[in-house]
Scaffold this motif. Structure first.
Motif, PDB file in Angstrom:
ATOM      1  N   LEU A   3       0.820  -1.216   0.000  1.00 20.72           N
ATOM      2  CA  LEU A   3       0.000   0.000   0.000  1.00 20.72           C
ATOM      3  C   LEU A   3       0.854   1.267   0.000  1.00 20.72           C
ATOM      4  O   LEU A   3       0.349   2.371   0.212  1.00 20.72           O
ATOM      5  N   LYS A   4       2.176   1.102  -0.216  1.00 21.69           N
ATOM      6  CA  LYS A   4       3.129   2.218  -0.291  1.00 21.69           C
ATOM      7  C   LYS A   4       3.275   2.957   1.040  1.00 21.69           C
ATOM      8  O   LYS A   4       3.518   4.168   1.085  1.00 21.69           O
ATOM      9  N   GLY A   5       3.162   2.206   2.141  1.00 19.50           N
ATOM     10  CA  GLY A   5       3.284   2.823   3.459  1.00 19.50           C
ATOM     11  C   GLY A   5       4.695   3.246   3.812  1.00 19.50           C
ATOM     12  O   GLY A   5       4.906   3.969   4.784  1.00 19.50           O
ATOM     13  N   GLY A   6       5.672   2.818   3.036  1.00 20.73           N
ATOM     14  CA  GLY A   6       7.058   3.172   3.324  1.00 20.73           C
ATOM     15  C   GLY A   6       7.346   4.648   3.212  1.00 20.73           C
ATOM     16  O   GLY A   6       8.370   5.126   3.711  1.00 20.73           O
ATOM     17  N   VAL A   7       6.436   5.398   2.594  1.00 21.16           N
ATOM     18  CA  VAL A   7       6.646   6.847   2.438  1.00 21.16           C
ATOM     19  C   VAL A   7       6.758   7.537   3.796  1.00 21.16           C
ATOM     20  O   VAL A   7       7.354   8.611   3.913  1.00 21.16           O
ATOM     21  N   LEU A   8       6.216   6.917   4.853  1.00 23.99           N
ATOM     22  CA  LEU A   8       6.294   7.511   6.190  1.00 23.99           C
ATOM     23  C   LEU A   8       7.743   7.695   6.650  1.00 23.99           C
ATOM     24  O   LEU A   8       8.043   8.567   7.455  1.00 23.99           O
ATOM     25  N   GLY A   9       8.634   6.855   6.119  1.00 24.98           N
ATOM     26  CA  GLY A   9      10.037   6.938   6.512  1.00 24.98           C
ATOM     27  C   GLY A   9      10.725   8.214   6.077  1.00 24.98           C
ATOM     28  O   GLY A   9      11.787   8.566   6.604  1.00 24.98           O
ATOM     29  N   TYR A  10      10.128   8.931   5.121  1.00 25.87           N
ATOM     30  CA  TYR A  10      10.758  10.151   4.617  1.00 25.87           C
ATOM     31  C   TYR A  10      10.498  11.366   5.509  1.00 25.87           C
ATOM     32  O   TYR A  10      10.989  12.459   5.228  1.00 25.87           O
ATOM     33  N   TYR A  11       9.706  11.181   6.567  1.00 25.38           N
ATOM     34  CA  TYR A  11       9.327  12.311   7.410  1.00 25.38           C
ATOM     35  C   TYR A  11      10.130  12.402   8.705  1.00 25.38           C
ATOM     36  O   TYR A  11       9.803  13.181   9.585  1.00 25.38           O
ATOM     37  N   PHE A  12      11.176  11.595   8.843  1.00 24.95           N
ATOM     38  CA  PHE A  12      12.019  11.677  10.035  1.00 24.95           C
ATOM     39  C   PHE A  12      13.073  12.764   9.819  1.00 24.95           C
ATOM     40  O   PHE A  12      13.815  12.733   8.835  1.00 24.95           O
ATOM     41  N   PRO A  13      13.182  13.735  10.740  1.00 25.50           N
ATOM     42  CA  PRO A  13      14.168  14.814  10.579  1.00 25.50           C
ATOM     43  C   PRO A  13      15.603  14.291  10.583  1.00 25.50           C
ATOM     44  O   PRO A  13      15.920  13.311  11.266  1.00 25.50           O
ATOM     45  N   HIS A  14      16.470  14.976   9.834  1.00 25.26           N
ATOM     46  CA  HIS A  14      17.878  14.596   9.759  1.00 25.26           C
ATOM     47  C   HIS A  14      18.525  14.590  11.138  1.00 25.26           C
ATOM     48  O   HIS A  14      19.298  13.691  11.466  1.00 25.26           O
ATOM     49  N   SER A  15      18.223  15.600  11.957  1.00 29.28           N
ATOM     50  CA  SER A  15      18.852  15.700  13.279  1.00 29.28           C
ATOM     51  C   SER A  15      18.506  14.510  14.161  1.00 29.28           C
ATOM     52  O   SER A  15      19.326  14.045  14.959  1.00 29.28           O
ATOM     53  N   VAL A  16      17.290  13.987  14.016  1.00 31.30           N
ATOM     54  CA  VAL A  16      16.862  12.832  14.820  1.00 31.30           C
ATOM     55  C   VAL A  16      17.552  11.562  14.329  1.00 31.30           C
ATOM     56  O   VAL A  16      18.003  10.729  15.131  1.00 31.30           O
ATOM     57  N   ILE A  17      17.658  11.406  13.016  1.00 33.14           N
ATOM     58  CA  ILE A  17      18.360  10.245  12.454  1.00 33.14           C
ATOM     59  C   ILE A  17      19.823  10.249  12.897  1.00 33.14           C
ATOM     60  O   ILE A  17      20.376   9.230  13.324  1.00 33.14           O
ATOM     61  N   LYS A  18      20.457  11.416  12.820  1.00 35.22           N
ATOM     62  CA  LYS A  18      21.859  11.539  13.234  1.00 35.22           C
ATOM     63  C   LYS A  18      21.998  11.264  14.725  1.00 35.22           C
ATOM     64  O   LYS A  18      22.954  10.614  15.174  1.00 35.22           O
ATOM     65  N   GLY A  19      21.044  11.741  15.508  1.00 31.51           N
ATOM     66  CA  GLY A  19      21.059  11.477  16.940  1.00 31.51           C
ATOM     67  C   GLY A  19      20.904   9.999  17.248  1.00 31.51           C
ATOM     68  O   GLY A  19      21.549   9.470  18.161  1.00 31.51           O
ATOM     69  N   MET A  20      20.049   9.321  16.484  1.00 31.08           N
ATOM     70  CA  MET A  20      19.866   7.885  16.668  1.00 31.08           C
ATOM     71  C   MET A  20      21.165   7.127  16.410  1.00 31.08           C
ATOM     72  O   MET A  20      21.566   6.259  17.198  1.00 31.08           O
ATOM     73  N   LEU A  21      21.831   7.455  15.313  1.00 35.09           N
ATOM     74  CA  LEU A  21      23.093   6.784  14.976  1.00 35.09           C
ATOM     75  C   LEU A  21      24.146   7.002  16.061  1.00 35.09           C
ATOM     76  O   LEU A  21      24.830   6.066  16.488  1.00 35.09           O
ATOM     77  N   THR A  22      24.260   8.242  16.509  1.00 33.52           N
ATOM     78  CA  THR A  22      25.260   8.566  17.525  1.00 33.52           C
ATOM     79  C   THR A  22      24.945   7.868  18.842  1.00 33.52           C
ATOM     80  O   THR A  22      25.847   7.339  19.515  1.00 33.52           O
ATOM     81  N   ALA A  23      23.671   7.857  19.223  1.00 32.87           N
ATOM     82  CA  ALA A  23      23.269   7.202  20.470  1.00 32.87           C
ATOM     83  C   ALA A  23      23.563   5.708  20.427  1.00 32.87           C
ATOM     84  O   ALA A  23      24.064   5.134  21.408  1.00 32.87           O
ATOM     85  N   ILE A  24      23.288   5.079  19.291  1.00 35.49           N
ATOM     86  CA  ILE A  24      23.567   3.646  19.166  1.00 35.49           C
ATOM     87  C   ILE A  24      25.068   3.396  19.276  1.00 35.49           C
ATOM     88  O   ILE A  24      25.508   2.418  19.897  1.00 35.49           O
ATOM     89  N   GLY A  25      25.864   4.287  18.698  1.00 35.08           N
ATOM     90  CA  GLY A  25      27.310   4.152  18.837  1.00 35.08           C
ATOM     91  C   GLY A  25      27.756   4.226  20.285  1.00 35.08           C
ATOM     92  O   GLY A  25      28.566   3.411  20.751  1.00 35.08           O
ATOM     93  N   LEU A  26      27.220   5.198  21.033  1.00 31.22           N
ATOM     94  CA  LEU A  26      27.568   5.336  22.448  1.00 31.22           C
ATOM     95  C   LEU A  26      27.097   4.128  23.265  1.00 31.22           C
ATOM     96  O   LEU A  26      27.809   3.637  24.146  1.00 31.22           O
ATOM     97  N   ILE A  27      25.887   3.641  22.949  1.00 27.34           N
ATOM     98  CA  ILE A  27      25.365   2.477  23.665  1.00 27.34           C
ATOM     99  C   ILE A  27      26.240   1.254  23.410  1.00 27.34           C
ATOM    100  O   ILE A  27      26.540   0.480  24.330  1.00 27.34           O
ATOM    101  N   LEU A  28      26.649   1.081  22.147  1.00 32.45           N
ATOM    102  CA  LEU A  28      27.534  -0.043  21.831  1.00 32.45           C
ATOM    103  C   LEU A  28      28.809   0.008  22.666  1.00 32.45           C
ATOM    104  O   LEU A  28      29.238  -0.995  23.236  1.00 32.45           O
ATOM    105  N   ILE A  29      29.404   1.182  22.747  1.00 35.85           N
ATOM    106  CA  ILE A  29      30.644   1.328  23.520  1.00 35.85           C
ATOM    107  C   ILE A  29      30.403   1.031  24.994  1.00 35.85           C
ATOM    108  O   ILE A  29      31.129   0.243  25.616  1.00 35.85           O
TER     109      ILE A  29
END
Length: 514
Positions: A104-130
């Motif tokens: 049903l093309k629901g994947g379009v919802l993924g385009y609405y996540f702000p860049h700052s939040v995506i970057k924050g997610m990546l950085t947080a996962i890196g810190l959690i891994l460490i």
């Protein structure tokens, strides 16, 4: 866009798949254990995520497998339903829901996540891994490697586990961790990494070989330092293919008419879809070639993968950023790397489980340290800060929210912060009032919503009698009815204050007054 495989890309993809395999192996096992599921279910999910989803996905870099973000949900769901087999039934249905959502093309919802939040997610996962690998690096292996939440089931948390590790460390683990880090760092140097001979085998694999040999050295010469049992990888030993089939668990659909069954299935489908969309968006941003993944096609692939995983005894699967980032950092060129990592999980787990069970977890902790560092380099914080507070604050809020809760709750908090700062920026920039020699310019830009009503009314009230006013709306794409009403009131009453009003690009109604 079709993906093209070549002999040249195969070299890079094979090397990357080895690193992803070493990252995925402890996480597949750890997530299963932390979820209260059989260890084999995590491996099955990793195999399905690599081979099936990797083949169907349109992503060039994403790697799928069991997700740490679903650990608590899986644990609670198994408890609610009563058996692991009934839970597998919900995984199958969740996959079908994802499949429909993707069609049903629901994947379009993924385009609405702000860049700052995506970057924050990546950085947080890196810190959690460490942070999560520090106990394993010190030889404190009471908790599974797949436990990524701040608060743990045993009432401990990320930082208390580090404190326990400092008090109860295993002396043999520390040298293995430190030397493994040095080996990986050495092989990451550009001259070594690009060397036609030394660059063939990734540093992570050399670190694993060293870890096994070091522990064998302990057994002969320093028996008190030898790592065993909980300090090593613990795979189910499969001596032949028939034994592997015996470890497969099949789903039970006897409670498919119950409300709990459907609530769990829908919950898994929704959360797995959100985590997948976040991960592929983050993966695309890290991709050196900046290729774009078809989001809806990814949901279709994930849906098929989850249904297959549930049918043969595997945990729910999502695109996962830890394996994806390891894949990209290792130089993968095509999605063949993701597929090959799944093949390695299947073949090596069946073929040489005994050898893999000799790998010290402290050695794998070193591998994950490097993955975490690449995600959370200090330079990333500096870069986000230089973009301004409107970008930096949602970024840092997301980092701390994920760090002190879990992935999904943290992302939710980050999204709220991101939306707030977007609205705040638009609120400030939507209306500009300037004055020059008694002439006033009221400029409406972008979207002017009801949130701008109060500052607009206040600005218009400050314009003195006898002034000339130009209301320019040529750049306004949307003007809320409340804003239009305030402007109409001002224009209609302007003659009483001897104010001359001219409009540009604004439609108004002289009779519309309150």
């Amino acid at each position: 866009m079709p993906q093209h495989f070549s002999v040249l890309s195969l070299k890079y993809d094979l090397k990357a798949s080895l690193v992803v395999f070493l990252v995925a192996l402890p996480l597949c096992l750890g997530i299963a254990v932390a979820s209260g599921a059989p260890p084999m279910s995590g491996l099955i999910a990793g195999i399905v995520g690599g081979i099936i989803i990797g083949s169907l996905s349109g992503s060039h870099v994403s790697v799928s497998g069991p997700a740490a973000g679903l650990t608590v949900i899986v644990l609670d769901s198994i408890s609610t339903l009563g058996t692991f087999e009934l839970f597998l039934g919900t995984v199958v249905i969740a996959g079908l829901i994802q499949l429909i959502f993707g069609l049903l093309k629901g994947g379009v919802l993924g385009y609405y996540f702000p860049h700052s939040v995506i970057k924050g997610m990546l950085t947080a996962i890196g810190l959690i891994l460490i942070l999560k690998q520090i106990p394993h690096a010190l030889g404190w292996d009471k908790d599974a490697m797949g436990d990524m939440a701040f608060l743990q089931i045993d009432n401990a948390n990320t930082f208390s586990e580090i404190w326990y590790a400092i008090q109860y460390f295993s002396p043999g683990a520390i040298p293995i961790t430190l030397i493994s880090l040095l080996i990986i760092f050495f092989f990451e140097r550009p001259k070594i990494k690009n060397n036609p001979i030394l660059g063939i085998v990734p540093g992570a694999l050399w670190a694993v070989v060293f870890g096994i040999l070091a522990n064998r050295f302990y057994s002969f010469f320093l028996p008190d330092w030898e790592l065993s049992n909980e300090h090593l990888v613990n795979l189910p030993v499969v001596e032949k293919w028939e034994d592997f089939a015996g470890l497969i668990t099949f789903p039970n659909f006897s409670k498919i008419t119950s409300g709990d069954f459907w609530v769990i299935a829908i919950t898994i489908a929704v959360i797995a879809s959100i985590e997948t969309l976040l991960s592929i968006e983050a993966g695309d941003k890290m991709d050196p070639k900046k290729r774009v993944t078809p989001a809806s096609r990814e949901l279709v692939a994930q849906g098929i993968g989850n249904s297959v995983s549930g049918l043969i005894g595997g945990l729910p699967v999502t695109a996962v950023i830890v394996r994806t980032s390891a894949n990209i950092a290792s130089g993968s060129k095509t999605k063949l790397a993701a597929i090959l990592h799944g093949v390695l999980l299947l073949v090596l787990v069946v073929g040489i489980a005994g050898v893999l069970n000799q790998i010290p977890l402290s050695c794998l902790a070193a591998v994950l340290f490097m993955v975490g560092f690449k995600l959370a380099k200090p330079a990333i914080f500096v870069s986000e800060y230089e973009k301004g507070l409107n970008q930096f604050l949602p970024f840092i809020i997301t980092v701390f929210a994920i760090l002190f809760t879990d992935l999904l709750v943290g992302i939710g908090i980050g999204l709220i912060a991101g939306v707030f700062f977007v609205m705040r920026t638009n609120y400030r920039k939507s209306i500009q009032v300037t004055e020059l020699n008694g002439r006033y310019l009221v400029k409406l830009q972008k979207d002017v919503s009801f949130l701008n009503k109060a500052p607009l009314r206040k600005a218009l009230e400050t314009i003195p009698d006898g002034s000339e006013v130009i209301i320019n709306a040529t750049k306004a794409q949307f003007i809320d009815h409340d804003i239009q009403e305030v402007l109409n009131d001002f224009i209609n009453s302007a003659s009483e204050k001897n104010i001359e009003v001219d409009t540009e690009g604004l439609k108004y109604n002289l009779e519309e007054t309150l």
